[in-house]
Scaffold this motif. Structure first.
Motif, PDB file in Angstrom:
ATOM      1  N   GLY A   1       0.807  -1.219   0.000  1.00  0.00           N
ATOM      2  CA  GLY A   1       0.000   0.000   0.000  1.00  0.00           C
ATOM      3  C   GLY A   1       0.839   1.267   0.000  1.00  0.00           C
ATOM      4  O   GLY A   1       0.354   2.341  -0.341  1.00  0.00           O
TER       5      GLY A   1
ATOM      6  N   ASP B   1      -7.062   2.770   4.407  1.00  0.00           N
ATOM      7  CA  ASP B   1      -6.074   1.687   4.220  1.00  0.00           C
ATOM      8  C   ASP B   1      -6.551   0.412   4.895  1.00  0.00           C
ATOM      9  O   ASP B   1      -6.488  -0.678   4.323  1.00  0.00           O
ATOM     10  CB  ASP B   1      -4.728   2.084   4.845  1.00  0.00           C
ATOM     11  CG  ASP B   1      -4.014   3.151   4.048  1.00  0.00           C
ATOM     12  OD1 ASP B   1      -4.115   3.127   2.816  1.00  0.00           O
ATOM     13  OD2 ASP B   1      -3.356   3.996   4.678  1.00  0.00           O
TER      14      ASP B   1
ATOM     15  N   HIS C   1      -7.535   6.193  -1.611  1.00  0.00           N
ATOM     16  CA  HIS C   1      -7.653   7.550  -1.045  1.00  0.00           C
ATOM     17  C   HIS C   1      -8.231   8.448  -2.132  1.00  0.00           C
ATOM     18  O   HIS C   1      -7.508   9.217  -2.773  1.00  0.00           O
ATOM     19  CB  HIS C   1      -6.287   8.058  -0.586  1.00  0.00           C
ATOM     20  CG  HIS C   1      -5.604   7.136   0.376  1.00  0.00           C
ATOM     21  ND1 HIS C   1      -6.166   6.750   1.575  1.00  0.00           N
ATOM     22  CD2 HIS C   1      -4.404   6.506   0.312  1.00  0.00           C
ATOM     23  CE1 HIS C   1      -5.344   5.932   2.216  1.00  0.00           C
ATOM     24  NE2 HIS C   1      -4.273   5.759   1.460  1.00  0.00           N
TER      25      HIS C   1
ATOM     26  N   HIS D   1      -2.887   2.617  -5.493  1.00  0.00           N
ATOM     27  CA  HIS D   1      -3.366   2.759  -4.119  1.00  0.00           C
ATOM     28  C   HIS D   1      -4.082   4.098  -3.900  1.00  0.00           C
ATOM     29  O   HIS D   1      -5.221   4.130  -3.426  1.00  0.00           O
ATOM     30  CB  HIS D   1      -2.192   2.613  -3.159  1.00  0.00           C
ATOM     31  CG  HIS D   1      -2.585   2.662  -1.723  1.00  0.00           C
ATOM     32  ND1 HIS D   1      -2.978   1.553  -1.015  1.00  0.00           N
ATOM     33  CD2 HIS D   1      -2.647   3.698  -0.852  1.00  0.00           C
ATOM     34  CE1 HIS D   1      -3.266   1.904   0.224  1.00  0.00           C
ATOM     35  NE2 HIS D   1      -3.076   3.200   0.350  1.00  0.00           N
TER      36      HIS D   1
END
Ligand SMILES: [Fe+2]
Length: 322
Positions: A139, A263, A150, A145
């Motif tokens: 990550g 996450d 995000h 990612h």
């Protein structure tokens, strides 16, 4: 598995600039692809320096856990933490964190150097997660990612663009330099459009992002600490030359916790599934993940054989569309 696994779980696909892959990292990719699912593919976390507690909080913490062992902190009874030796563990302080390393570890990577000028802490967040250690480290590296996990409007550009990053080997890892205006978050436009952004990854699990502009420096540090098999702690802190931003620390720390919750949400969806998913390293977006596994394998070999670490990463310019 790497890059695009998170993207696939989110129902996205990631375009990549496909091209032949060669060299030692490519050989590693072939080896990993050929393994049967269900094994412990990547081995245990490396014996190295990991952050275990925030230095300012260490007096109130009597012990911490690392590699499924408990470490008693010598400063827990009101004295200054003994940051050199703690039974079987070495301790040190860097970036406002206490780091631990098993005393018998062979050739653990050096920690990155702190900035020359003092910077102000403007955000800190940490969160435990039930997750495969390597999956958590990916990550920190995976180009998919940020856009897939995000995805707040203020953190990522909504428009799909080709992003270009130049990767070079750096001590115990590799460093990416944004080679176009779209390769870093739009939030940094608040700092300056004329900025330099570098992202260093250093074994075992240190992601250090540096933003440099005129009269402005910022460090964004993210780490993964292995508490025990299947348990990690994610940490993020931001240091900055604009001291007035310390007044925004509660808000910025809350944003950091939001990131860590995002996450953890994906890591907990992956927990237990990673060993059963096919490993595919497909083009440029998966190269940083392949760099990681090659780097980890090289350090494991150096520690096992008490030899020198030979960085397997060669300079490459990588492109992807996100
Ligand atoms: Fe993240």
């Amino acid at each position: 598995m790497p890059t695009s696994l998170a993207a696939r779980l989110q129902g996205h696909d990631m375009a990549s600039a496909e091209r032949p892959v060669s060299g030692p990292v490519a050989e590693l990719g072939v080896r990993l692809r050929s393994r049967l699912p269900g094994d412990r593919r990547f081995g245990a976390p490396i014996q190295a320096w990991y952050p275990v507690v925030r230095a300012s909080r260490s007096r109130g913490v009597s012990r911490v856990r690392l590699h499924d062992e408990w470490i008693d902190l010598p400063g827990a009874k009101g004295e200054t933490p003994g940051l050199t030796n703690c039974g079987r563990w070495r301790l040190t302080e860097r970036f406002g964190l206490v780091w631990a390393c098993p005393a018998g570890s062979a050739a653990p990577p050096d920690l990155p150097s702190p900035p020359g000028a003092p910077l102000t802490l403007i955000a800190y967040s940490e969160a435990p997660a039930r997750a495969d250690y390597d999956q958590a480290v990916l990550g920190l590296l995976d180009p998919a990612h940020v856009p897939m996990i995000h995805d707040s409007w203020w953190w990522r550009s909504q428009a799909r663009r080709t992003k270009t990053k130049a990767y070079t080997p750096s001590p115990f890892g590799f460093t990416a330099v944004a080679a176009d205006a779209f390769a870093s978050t739009p939030a940094y436009d608040l700092v300056s459009t004329d900025r330099k952004v570098t992202i260093e990854f250093r074994l075992p699990s240190i992601r250090l992002e540096r933003v440099t502009a005129r009269d402005f420096d910022l460090i964004n540090l993210t780490t993964v600490t292995p508490l025990a098999d299947g348990e990690v702690v994610l940490r993020n802190l931001i240091l900055c030359s604009a001291g007035a931003l310390r007044f925004a620390m509660p808000m910025l720390s809350a944003l950091g916790r939001t990131f860590l919750r995002q996450d953890i949400a994906i890591l907990e969806r992956l927990e237990g599934r990673s060993p059963h998913l096919p490993l595919v390293f497909a083009g440029d977006p998966d190269r940083p993940s392949a760099f990681y596994f090659a780097s980890k394998a090289a350090l494991s070999k150096a520690q096992r054989e008490d030899g020198d670490y030979r960085n397997p990463v060669a300079p490459e310019v990588l492109k992807w569309v996100t």
